[in-house]
Design an enzyme around this catalytic site. Structure first.
Site, PDB file in Angstrom:
ATOM      1  N   HIS A 157      59.772  -5.618  59.391  1.00  0.00           N
ATOM      2  CA  HIS A 157      59.933  -4.495  58.454  1.00  0.00           C
ATOM      3  C   HIS A 157      59.199  -4.801  57.140  1.00  0.00           C
ATOM      4  O   HIS A 157      58.544  -3.947  56.556  1.00  0.00           O
ATOM      5  CB  HIS A 157      61.419  -4.285  58.127  1.00  0.00           C
ATOM      6  CG  HIS A 157      62.202  -3.567  59.195  1.00  0.00           C
ATOM      7  ND1 HIS A 157      61.875  -2.319  59.646  1.00  0.00           N
ATOM      8  CD2 HIS A 157      63.339  -3.919  59.868  1.00  0.00           C
ATOM      9  CE1 HIS A 157      62.770  -1.925  60.572  1.00  0.00           C
ATOM     10  NE2 HIS A 157      63.665  -2.888  60.718  1.00  0.00           N
ATOM     11  N   GLU A 164      60.986   0.714  62.698  1.00  0.00           N
ATOM     12  CA  GLU A 164      61.651  -0.148  63.671  1.00  0.00           C
ATOM     13  C   GLU A 164      60.625  -0.777  64.612  1.00  0.00           C
ATOM     14  O   GLU A 164      60.765  -1.931  65.023  1.00  0.00           O
ATOM     15  CB  GLU A 164      62.684   0.680  64.451  1.00  0.00           C
ATOM     16  CG  GLU A 164      63.664  -0.106  65.272  1.00  0.00           C
ATOM     17  CD  GLU A 164      64.530  -1.073  64.471  1.00  0.00           C
ATOM     18  OE1 GLU A 164      64.580  -0.993  63.226  1.00  0.00           O
ATOM     19  OE2 GLU A 164      65.148  -1.939  65.114  1.00  0.00           O
ATOM     20  N   HIS A 168      62.904 -10.100  62.871  1.00  0.00           N
ATOM     21  CA  HIS A 168      63.016  -8.644  62.869  1.00  0.00           C
ATOM     22  C   HIS A 168      62.804  -8.094  61.445  1.00  0.00           C
ATOM     23  O   HIS A 168      61.945  -7.239  61.227  1.00  0.00           O
ATOM     24  CB  HIS A 168      64.406  -8.249  63.394  1.00  0.00           C
ATOM     25  CG  HIS A 168      64.648  -6.767  63.427  1.00  0.00           C
ATOM     26  ND1 HIS A 168      64.492  -6.018  64.564  1.00  0.00           N
ATOM     27  CD2 HIS A 168      65.024  -5.891  62.463  1.00  0.00           C
ATOM     28  CE1 HIS A 168      64.758  -4.749  64.301  1.00  0.00           C
ATOM     29  NE2 HIS A 168      65.097  -4.640  63.025  1.00  0.00           N
ATOM     30  N   GLU A 169      63.577  -8.605  60.518  1.00  0.00           N
ATOM     31  CA  GLU A 169      63.469  -8.101  59.139  1.00  0.00           C
ATOM     32  C   GLU A 169      62.087  -8.391  58.569  1.00  0.00           C
ATOM     33  O   GLU A 169      61.531  -7.589  57.813  1.00  0.00           O
ATOM     34  CB  GLU A 169      64.567  -8.685  58.251  1.00  0.00           C
ATOM     35  CG  GLU A 169      66.002  -8.302  58.650  1.00  0.00           C
ATOM     36  CD  GLU A 169      66.224  -6.796  58.801  1.00  0.00           C
ATOM     37  OE1 GLU A 169      65.586  -6.015  58.071  1.00  0.00           O
ATOM     38  OE2 GLU A 169      67.025  -6.402  59.679  1.00  0.00           O
TER      39      GLU A 169
HETATM   40 ZN    ZN Z   1      65.334  -2.775  62.041  1.00  0.00          ZN
END
Ligand code: ZN
Length: 507
Positions: A274, A300, A270-271
């Protein structure tokens, strides 16, 4: 030799002023990164003060009337430049930031951030003691201040509109309520059907997994996926986050648990999503406010795309599972890739948003979004909030939190930010990620086969070309329309989860 015209000089001055603001913000972000990773606990009070000082100076620079005058003087210059040129985009974005900052008195901002810091301290302690009464007066003040903040922007339709504009500029409460209502109608029957199907066993993920080995695995995996360690680093922190001080220094953090493989793996992917976004911004935008993510929802979306569409797909684990088995042979040796794929996609009605699966996740967001609106519009008091929270969990998810810590006190947002404008970005991200990925697959149907072979370049390149490199030149709606040919819609997301979970649960 070419000399710069008067107007070119003004543009150079604008860039230099905005560059200084960016530098101050990057410096205060770096202090924050250090605070969340390596700073000894004793450093906290001084660090809070240092960050506040830097923010105050950057706010002064952002609200300098001379900056406002420059933006006025540059109106004709802006009109002559193509809409998506770095010059016109920079002026447009700077004007929006300037106007937004000028609406709110500096003294109010100072009061708000002081109150937020105080509330966070109280919440961190009260949450572990399950003590809602301790945070109640603070939350009441947060509600008052949130209303006051919104009221600096008169002329709104719903009170949450100006608060939403801070993080998801270009959308509003009415549009979101409509989208959420449509989505909810699709989700509730799907969740009920899954609950009635035969349950998935995810015991494989809950054994004893050495945390250092997990970190090593994540590091190798994200390097393979395209994260550039020459322009970033990975550290550990209690709450995973990504932060960039430059396009060429974008860092992420990971949190691992020995008895839950899910957390370390998927918070890292997830990170990384980003981080790939920010590492992929065009170098020509470096040092300007254009060098960032467009909105909370668009940021996101980049994280969810890599975390869910990619890293929770079967193709992904066809490639990576042998790697993972190689380091956890004792735990995973007897577990097939198919079993593992089912385990990481288990759907369950749980009370915690951050642990929620792809199907139930958006319901958690909608609950918060609706409650925020009710509180701000005076239909729900803080006193009645815990009960309203539990009631919504009962009606939407069929569960009741066992206590406030896994109920109304679970998320940091209301206790360190405002009430309103804090949650919609998560669901926007899920919807946008599905819409983007569907378009990527239409243009490049070979992507899943590439992923299965460990080649992530075709997808990464498509994202860089279509999303990342633009930085903040467009609004989220503009870019989504430009790339996918349609405005934001729930349909791609609904198609995606229906097909994936319909197959997984044999519906
Ligand atoms: Zn996030």
């Amino acid at each position: 030799m070419q000399t710069l015209s008067k107007i070119d000089l003004k543009f150079e001055e604008l860039k230099s002023r905005l560059g200084q603001i960016e530098d101050l913000e990057a410096a205060s972000d770096l202090l924050h990164w250090d605070q969340a990773t390596y700073m000894p606990a004793g450093g906290a009070p001084a660090r809070g003060r240092q960050i506040a000082t830097l923010r105050q100076i950057s706010h002064q620079k952002l609200t300098d009337p001379e900056l406002g005058q420059l933006l006025e003087d540059l109106r004709d210059y802006e009109k002559k430049m193509p809409y998506d040129s770095p010059e016109a985009s920079l002026i447009r974005l700077a004007r929006r930031n300037y106007q937004q900052s000028m609406q709110v008195p500096a003294a109010f901002m100072a009061e708000l951030s002081l109150h937020q810091a105080e509330t966070y301290e109280i919440w961190a302690k009260a949450r572990s003691e399950n003590d809602f009464a301790a945070v109640r007066p603070y939350l009441e003040k947060t509600l008052d201040l949130s209303r006051e903040l919104a009221n600096f922007f008169p002329g709104y339709d719903r009170i949450t509109d100006p608060l939403i504009a801070y993080s998801d500029y270009g959308t509003n409460t009415t549009t979101l309520l409509q989208l959420f209502r449509q989505l909810r109608r699709q989700l509730i029957p799907l969740i009920e059907a899954i609950a009635a199907a035969s349950p998935v066993d995810d015991g494989a993920l809950h054994q004893n997994f050495d945390e250092d080995v997990q970190i090593q695995f994540c590091r190798r995996a994200i390097a393979r996926l395209g994260y550039d360690f020459q322009r970033g680093r990975q550290d550990q922190s209690p709450h995973p986050f990504t932060i960039g001080f430059s396009i060429n220094d974008v860092r992420l953090t990971t949190r691992t648990y020995a008895d839950d493989l899910n957390q370390g793996l998927f918070s890292t992917f997830h990170e990384m999503g980003h981080a790939l976004y920010e590492q992929g911004i065009a170098q020509e935008l470096e040092g300007t406010p254009l060098a960032g993510g467009i909105s909370a929802g668009m940021h996101e979306a980049q994280a969810r795309l890599w975390e869910n569409q990619v890293a929770r797909s079967r193709a992904f684990w066809e490639y990576f599972y042998p790697w993972l088995k190689g380091v956890f042979l004792r735990q995973l040796g007897q577990i097939s890739v198919n079993k593992f794929y089912q385990a990481i996609n288990k759907v369950s009605r749980s009370p915690i948003r951050t642990d929620a699966d792809e199907v139930t996740y958006n319901l958690h967001v909608m609950i918060r979004f609706d409650l925020e609106l009710e509180m701000l519009e005076g239909r729900l008091s803080i006193r009645d909030l815990p009960e309203a929270w539990n009631e919504r969990y009962r009606s939407d998810l069929g569960i009741v939190p066992r206590n406030h810590s896994e109920g109304v006190m679970q998320d940091v947002h209301w206790y360190s930010g405002t009430i309103g404008g804090m949650f919609q970005g998560y669901t926007l991200g899920n919807l946008i990620s599905a819409q983007l990925y569907e378009t990527a697959l239409k243009t490049h149907p070979e992507i899943p086969v590439d992923i299965e072979r460990g080649n992530f370049k075709s997808l990464h390149q498509w994202l860089k070309e279509n999303i990342y490199r633009h930085g903040r030149k467009y609004t989220a709606n503009e870019l989504l329309q430009k790339v996918t040919g349609t405005p934001l819609s729930i349909d791609p997301f609904v198609r995606y989860i229906r097909s994936k979970f319909g197959e997984l649960y044999r519906l």
